[in-house]
Structures are given as structure tokens and as C-alpha cells.
Design a protein around this motif. Structure first.
Motif, PDB file in Angstrom:
ATOM      1  N   SER A   1       0.829  -1.215   0.000  1.00 16.87           N
ATOM      2  CA  SER A   1       0.000   0.000   0.000  1.00 16.87           C
ATOM      3  C   SER A   1       0.858   1.258   0.000  1.00 16.87           C
ATOM      4  O   SER A   1       0.349   2.349  -0.213  1.00 16.87           O
ATOM      5  CB  SER A   1      -0.893  -0.013   1.257  1.00 16.87           C
ATOM      6  OG  SER A   1      -0.048  -0.012   2.420  1.00 16.87           O
ATOM      7  N   SER A   2       2.142   1.124   0.293  1.00 17.84           N
ATOM      8  CA  SER A   2       3.014   2.305   0.397  1.00 17.84           C
ATOM      9  C   SER A   2       4.468   1.877   0.252  1.00 17.84           C
ATOM     10  O   SER A   2       4.784   0.688   0.382  1.00 17.84           O
ATOM     11  CB  SER A   2       2.790   2.953   1.779  1.00 17.84           C
ATOM     12  OG  SER A   2       3.847   3.829   2.088  1.00 17.84           O
ATOM     13  N   HIS A   3       5.342   2.860  -0.003  1.00 16.70           N
ATOM     14  CA  HIS A   3       6.782   2.564  -0.062  1.00 16.70           C
ATOM     15  C   HIS A   3       7.440   2.773   1.303  1.00 16.70           C
ATOM     16  O   HIS A   3       8.656   2.735   1.424  1.00 16.70           O
ATOM     17  CB  HIS A   3       7.464   3.477  -1.094  1.00 16.70           C
ATOM     18  CG  HIS A   3       7.335   2.964  -2.493  1.00 16.70           C
ATOM     19  ND1 HIS A   3       6.241   3.235  -3.273  1.00 16.70           N
ATOM     20  CD2 HIS A   3       8.143   2.159  -3.242  1.00 16.70           C
ATOM     21  CE1 HIS A   3       6.391   2.644  -4.462  1.00 16.70           C
ATOM     22  NE2 HIS A   3       7.525   1.989  -4.468  1.00 16.70           N
ATOM     23  N   SER A   4       6.623   3.091   2.307  1.00 18.69           N
ATOM     24  CA  SER A   4       7.180   3.302   3.652  1.00 18.69           C
ATOM     25  C   SER A   4       6.148   2.855   4.686  1.00 18.69           C
ATOM     26  O   SER A   4       5.000   2.562   4.336  1.00 18.69           O
ATOM     27  CB  SER A   4       7.523   4.789   3.842  1.00 18.69           C
ATOM     28  OG  SER A   4       6.344   5.566   3.683  1.00 18.69           O
ATOM     29  N   LEU A   5       6.563   2.801   5.928  1.00 18.62           N
ATOM     30  CA  LEU A   5       5.650   2.357   6.991  1.00 18.62           C
ATOM     31  C   LEU A   5       4.690   3.480   7.361  1.00 18.62           C
ATOM     32  O   LEU A   5       5.060   4.658   7.235  1.00 18.62           O
ATOM     33  CB  LEU A   5       6.458   1.960   8.246  1.00 18.62           C
ATOM     34  CG  LEU A   5       7.373   0.745   8.115  1.00 18.62           C
ATOM     35  CD1 LEU A   5       8.031   0.468   9.475  1.00 18.62           C
ATOM     36  CD2 LEU A   5       6.660  -0.480   7.608  1.00 18.62           C
ATOM     37  N   PRO A   6       3.467   3.144   7.762  1.00 17.32           N
ATOM     38  CA  PRO A   6       2.839   1.813   7.813  1.00 17.32           C
ATOM     39  C   PRO A   6       2.502   1.327   6.398  1.00 17.32           C
ATOM     40  O   PRO A   6       2.197   2.124   5.514  1.00 17.32           O
ATOM     41  CB  PRO A   6       1.576   2.037   8.640  1.00 17.32           C
ATOM     42  CG  PRO A   6       1.226   3.473   8.412  1.00 17.32           C
ATOM     43  CD  PRO A   6       2.531   4.203   8.214  1.00 17.32           C
ATOM     44  N   VAL A   7       2.569   0.004   6.221  1.00 17.10           N
ATOM     45  CA  VAL A   7       2.323  -0.568   4.893  1.00 17.10           C
ATOM     46  C   VAL A   7       1.476  -1.828   5.016  1.00 17.10           C
ATOM     47  O   VAL A   7       1.636  -2.586   5.974  1.00 17.10           O
ATOM     48  CB  VAL A   7       3.676  -0.883   4.195  1.00 17.10           C
ATOM     49  CG1 VAL A   7       4.465  -1.978   4.915  1.00 17.10           C
ATOM     50  CG2 VAL A   7       3.459  -1.256   2.731  1.00 17.10           C
ATOM     51  N   LYS A   8       0.531  -1.991   4.069  1.00 15.98           N
ATOM     52  CA  LYS A   8      -0.199  -3.250   3.979  1.00 15.98           C
ATOM     53  C   LYS A   8       0.451  -4.075   2.883  1.00 15.98           C
ATOM     54  O   LYS A   8       0.582  -3.619   1.741  1.00 15.98           O
ATOM     55  CB  LYS A   8      -1.682  -3.034   3.648  1.00 15.98           C
ATOM     56  CG  LYS A   8      -2.444  -4.371   3.505  1.00 15.98           C
ATOM     57  CD  LYS A   8      -3.854  -4.188   2.988  1.00 15.98           C
ATOM     58  CE  LYS A   8      -4.825  -3.934   4.113  1.00 15.98           C
ATOM     59  NZ  LYS A   8      -6.251  -3.966   3.645  1.00 15.98           N
ATOM     60  N   LEU A   9       0.890  -5.291   3.247  1.00 17.28           N
ATOM     61  CA  LEU A   9       1.519  -6.202   2.298  1.00 17.28           C
ATOM     62  C   LEU A   9       0.504  -7.278   1.985  1.00 17.28           C
ATOM     63  O   LEU A   9      -0.118  -7.831   2.903  1.00 17.28           O
ATOM     64  CB  LEU A   9       2.766  -6.796   2.947  1.00 17.28           C
ATOM     65  CG  LEU A   9       3.625  -7.800   2.183  1.00 17.28           C
ATOM     66  CD1 LEU A   9       4.998  -7.928   2.852  1.00 17.28           C
ATOM     67  CD2 LEU A   9       3.015  -9.169   2.065  1.00 17.28           C
ATOM     68  N   SER A  10       0.302  -7.568   0.696  1.00 19.76           N
ATOM     69  CA  SER A  10      -0.564  -8.710   0.366  1.00 19.76           C
ATOM     70  C   SER A  10      -0.050  -9.420  -0.871  1.00 19.76           C
ATOM     71  O   SER A  10       0.553  -8.816  -1.756  1.00 19.76           O
ATOM     72  CB  SER A  10      -2.024  -8.288   0.164  1.00 19.76           C
ATOM     73  OG  SER A  10      -2.092  -7.112  -0.577  1.00 19.76           O
ATOM     74  N   GLY A  11      -0.254 -10.757  -0.888  1.00 18.29           N
ATOM     75  CA  GLY A  11       0.182 -11.547  -2.025  1.00 18.29           C
ATOM     76  C   GLY A  11       1.277 -12.510  -1.653  1.00 18.29           C
ATOM     77  O   GLY A  11       1.586 -12.715  -0.475  1.00 18.29           O
ATOM     78  N   LYS A  12       1.880 -13.104  -2.675  1.00 13.68           N
ATOM     79  CA  LYS A  12       2.924 -14.110  -2.480  1.00 13.68           C
ATOM     80  C   LYS A  12       3.903 -14.043  -3.653  1.00 13.68           C
ATOM     81  O   LYS A  12       3.473 -13.856  -4.806  1.00 13.68           O
ATOM     82  CB  LYS A  12       2.285 -15.504  -2.415  1.00 13.68           C
ATOM     83  CG  LYS A  12       3.272 -16.624  -2.156  1.00 13.68           C
ATOM     84  CD  LYS A  12       2.571 -17.960  -1.927  1.00 13.68           C
ATOM     85  CE  LYS A  12       3.600 -19.052  -1.629  1.00 13.68           C
ATOM     86  NZ  LYS A  12       2.964 -20.340  -1.279  1.00 13.68           N
ATOM     87  N   ILE A  13       5.186 -14.176  -3.339  1.00 16.50           N
ATOM     88  CA  ILE A  13       6.201 -14.139  -4.405  1.00 16.50           C
ATOM     89  C   ILE A  13       5.912 -15.267  -5.406  1.00 16.50           C
ATOM     90  O   ILE A  13       5.788 -16.440  -5.009  1.00 16.50           O
ATOM     91  CB  ILE A  13       7.616 -14.319  -3.821  1.00 16.50           C
ATOM     92  CG1 ILE A  13       7.973 -13.151  -2.884  1.00 16.50           C
ATOM     93  CG2 ILE A  13       8.646 -14.422  -4.939  1.00 16.50           C
ATOM     94  CD1 ILE A  13       9.298 -13.300  -2.161  1.00 16.50           C
ATOM     95  N   LYS A  14       5.795 -14.896  -6.679  1.00 16.82           N
ATOM     96  CA  LYS A  14       5.429 -15.872  -7.708  1.00 16.82           C
ATOM     97  C   LYS A  14       6.622 -16.280  -8.563  1.00 16.82           C
ATOM     98  O   LYS A  14       6.457 -16.619  -9.745  1.00 16.82           O
ATOM     99  CB  LYS A  14       4.343 -15.262  -8.627  1.00 16.82           C
ATOM    100  CG  LYS A  14       3.000 -15.072  -7.930  1.00 16.82           C
ATOM    101  CD  LYS A  14       1.919 -14.669  -8.917  1.00 16.82           C
ATOM    102  CE  LYS A  14       0.520 -14.664  -8.277  1.00 16.82           C
ATOM    103  NZ  LYS A  14       0.520 -14.150  -6.898  1.00 16.82           N
TER     104      LYS A  14
END
Ligand SMILES: O=C(O)C1=C[C@@H](OP(=O)(O)O)[C@@H](O)[C@H](O)C1
Ligand SMILES: C=C(OP(=O)(O)O)C(=O)O
Length: 411
Positions: A129-142
């Protein structure tokens, strides 16, 4: 809290504080196999690392960290205190497991960069969601191959190594420069010792999960860089010191190189029987590049404050993004205790001499507080916000006092 230090004579024998970097790696290893740490440090960074792995399903039972059958993103929010090592391991590891989580931190960690790992993983199926904190991370390395610039932090690379092992294998290509390489070597060495396959050649790391990853039970090795502040106090006050619990120094440049660096600065400085022995000598300036082990810049600068000739420290650009802008806070602290220091074209240059009484307010940087605490044993001094040493070594003031330093903690 304020530490008031009077002129002292520091010496004797002390056990090295547990290595922050090794302890964090052992705690993250509990995602792969059971870990029992007999002398779990109670520093803030270690609490962050434990929070990180429990957010991924690890259970803490007494001194044991027990991995889940398969790590998963158990929490949807985690807030770290100050450990960038923990934060920058956590992001690639979560991306390797797959899931969604909001990550935040206290200041100053909240302002420290995570751009390079965000950019590297955003092209691999992970969204931020952002390049800095706070950030929401979602997904998986493909993908089994991740490319990342090495100019910001080695911690991302170490975290990717853990993530690749958890995924069963992969390759990391570091776009040069490969900064803080000693810490990548530390990660590779630890995981290879436990059965992982990690081949670090130049700027490419090939990773395979071992068939059976070996459980760990034991003590955390001692921390050379954190121990160096005890050594400095003893050297400048004419004492003799033995620091025990330190593993044999590795053959590459890293935190353990401080033994040789101090010897090159004229100190009697030897490793023998798992101990580092130091005694005052005829101090001289040196020229050293710390890019592979940047934390040493603070320790070298502290001793250089007592050296009446020039010390040049190169490879310091990334000190700007540590807990404080260490280029500025090192210079301020050297000057506070009577030395002269300036930054010029990528180098910190210091000419010290007779240390004088000094005062600093710790800029939320544990190493700067320890630097000032050590220098203050020569002719007195005050360190405000002295509790910031708790990030890595809560025992610092107590250990220093046990070695003869006249320290009183107020407030
Ligand atoms: O991997 C680690 O344990 C560390 C890596 C270094 O950071 P960078 O790789 O960002 O230089 C170092 O400053 C930090 O104290 C510990
Ligand atoms: C920079 C440091 O730690 P971290 O990056 O883990 O916050 C440090 O210990 O000096």
C-alpha cells in the motif's frame, strides 16, 4: 532516564552481551525448526523478532520456539519497536509465505527506508500500500528468482534467503554494490550449519532447503561490536579487560574485525580462548572502510576521539539511515567529548586527543549512547535518554558499573 558518569578506571572481566544479529537469526530460524535459546536476550530488538515469528505461527513455550507445521500469516497487524533487521527480514519472509498483513513501527524505525524490498517484490506478485511504513503487504512471491539492489540494506537479502529456504529454494541476484556483505555471510553460514544449502558467489545467492533442518539448542554467541564499548572504556582509562563468550573471529571483514582494528590503532587487542583481551597502548589513527560492517563506525569513532592523529572512516554513506543519521550524531558526539570531526566526500575524519567531560542526549540511537557512556568514563559526562541502550544491550550501564565505572542512573 539520565546516566551521570564520573571519571573512572574500568577493567576486569565481563561476559559479552549476546549478539543481536545472531539472536535475531536464531529466532527467525524457528520458522524452519525448533529453537531453544538458553540465554534469550531481553532487548527490544529481540522482542521485535519474537513478535515477528509468533505473528507467523511460531509458539513460544518457556525458552523454546516451536515452529508451526507450516508458517502462515496468523496476525493481520504487527507493530515493531525499533529493529530494522527484524522488519527487513519479516517483509520478504511474509511475501514468501503469502498472505496479508499491515506492518507498522515506532519512530525512528517508522521513518527508515523499505523502498528497495517494496520495489523488488512489487514486480513478483506482491502488492504494497506504500513505499514506507505503515504498509499493507498482500500476495505471495510468484517466482524463484528475485533481483534487488544492494545499496540500501543487506537485511532484505538475508530475509530473502530465509524466504527462499521456506519456499524450497530459489535465487537472489543483488544489483551491486553488495553492501554490509558480512551480514549476508552470517545468514548464509548460520543456515548452512543447520542443513540449508546457501551458495553466495559474488552478487548471486543460490538457495536450497536442506532435507532435514537441524533444531538449535544453546547460547547466543557474544556480540563483538556491542562489547567494543566496554573495551573502549578500559583502554581510555588505563585498565585491562577480558571479554568472554566471543566465538573465534571469522576470516572475512565483519563486526569481529574490531579486535584487529583496535590493534591497528595501537591497542593491545587479542582474541584467545573465546575471550577478547584489551589493554591500553600508544594510540594512532587509521584509515578503514566499514561498508561491510557499518555498525563498527560508532566504535571506531569512539576510540578515535582519544587519538591525537587522524582517523579516516570510509564507506559511511549508509550511516544516514541507521537509528539516527550517524554521520551527524557521530560527529556531534566526538565534538561533545573534545575531539574534532567532519564529513567530507564519503568519509568521516576524526582527530582526537585529550577527552573532556561531555554531555549528549541520546538521539534514539543505542550505539551513540554507548559511545558517549564509554567516553564519559575518562573525565565524566552525562547521557540523557540513556535507556535507549535497551534496543540491543539492556545490561550496558550495569556491566559498565561492574567494571569500575562510576555510573548513576537518574529518573
Ligand atoms: O543483518 C543484520 O543483522 C544487520 C545488518 C546491518 O544493517 P544493513 O544491512 O542495513 O547495513 C547492521 O547495521 C545491523 O545492525 C544488523
Ligand atoms: C542499525 C542497527 O540495527 P537495525 O538496523 O537492526 O535497527 C544497529 O544495531 O546499529
Amino acid at each position: 532516564m539520565r546516566a551521570i558518569i564520573k571519571r573512572s578506571k574500568v577493567g576486569g572481566k565481563v561476559r559479552a552481551p549476546p549478539s543481536k544479529s545472531q539472536a535475531i537469526r536464531l529466532i527467525f530460524y524457528s520458522l524452519l525448526s525448533k529453537v531453544e535459546i538458553e540465554d534469550m536476550p531481553d532487548s527490544e530488538d529481540i522482542k521485535d523478532a519474537i513478535d515477528a515469528v509468533t505473528a507467523l505461527g511460531v509458539k513460544m513455550e518457556g525458552r523454546e520456539l516451536i515452529p508451526p507445521p507450516s508458517p502462515y500469516v496468523k496476525e493481520n497487524y504487527v507493530k515493531f519497536r525499533g529493529s530494522a533487521t527484524t522488519l527487513r527480514f519479516f517483509i520478504p519472509i511474509v511475501a514468501s509465505i503469502g498472505g496479508e498483513i499491515v506492518i507498522d513501527a515506532d519512530y525512528p524505525l517508522r521513518d527508515r527506508p523499505i523502498r528497495r524490498i517494496v520495489e523488488a517484490l512489487s514486480t513478483k506478485g506482491v502488492s504494497f500500500s506504500s513505499h514506507s511504513l505503515p504498509v499493507k503487504l498482500s500476495g505471495k512471491i510468484k517466482d524463484d528468482i528475485v533481483e534487488i539492489p544492494g545499496d540500501e540494506s543487506s537485511q532484505y537479502v538475508s530475509g530473502l534467503i530465509y524466504g527462499m529456504i521456506m519456499k524450497g529454494g530459489g535465487k537472489i541476484i543483488i544489483k551491486p554494490p553488495v553492501s554490509s556483505s558480512s551480514y549476508i555471510k552470517m545468514t548464509a553460514s548460520l543456515l548452512k550449519n543447520f542443513g540449508g544449502k546457501v551458495d553466495f558467489q559474488g552478487n548471486v545467492i543460490s538457495v536450497e532447503r536442506g532435507k532435514d533442518m537441524i533444531p538449535f539448542k544453546g547460547k547466543v554467541p557474544g556480540d563483538y561490536a556491542l562489547s567494543s564499548f566496554y573495551a573502549i572504556s578500559s583502554i581510555i582509562t588505563g585498565g585491562r579487560l577480558k571479554i568472554t563468550g566471543l566465538d573465534v573471529p571469522e576470516d572475512y571483514f565483519g563486526d569481529h574485525s574490531i579486535v584487529e582494528i583496535f590493534r591497528n590503532m595501537g591497542v593491545t587487542s587479542q582474541w584467545e580462548d573465546n575471550s577478547w583481551n584489551v589493554e591500553q597502548g600508544e594510540l594512532r589513527g587509521i584509515k578503514v572502510n566499514v561498508d561491510d560492517a557499518p555498525d563498527l563506525a560508532v566504535s571506531i569513532s569512539a576510540l578515535a576521539t582519544a587519538v591525537p592523529s587522524l582517523t579516516i572512516i570510509e564507506g559511511v554513506e549508509r550511516l544516514k539511515i541507521k537509528e539516527s543519521d550517524r554521520i551527524s550524531t557521530i560527529i556531534t558526539t566526538v565534538k561533545a567529548f573534545g575531539g574534532d570531526a567532519h564529513y567530507d566526500k564519503g568519509k568521516i575524519e576524526i582527530v582526537g586527543g585529550k577527552i573532556k567531560e561531555g554531555f549528549i542526549s541520546c538521539p534514539s540511537d543505542h550505539r551513540i549512547a554507548m559511545m558517549a557512556g564509554a567516553l564519559a568514563t575518562y573525565d565524566g559526562g552525562v547521557v540523557d535518554n540513556a535507556c535507549c541502550v535497551n534496543k540491543s544491550n539492556p545490561r550496558f550501564w550495569k556491566d559498565l558499573a561492574s567494571l569500575g565505572a562510576k555510573v548513576s542512573l537518574v529518573g
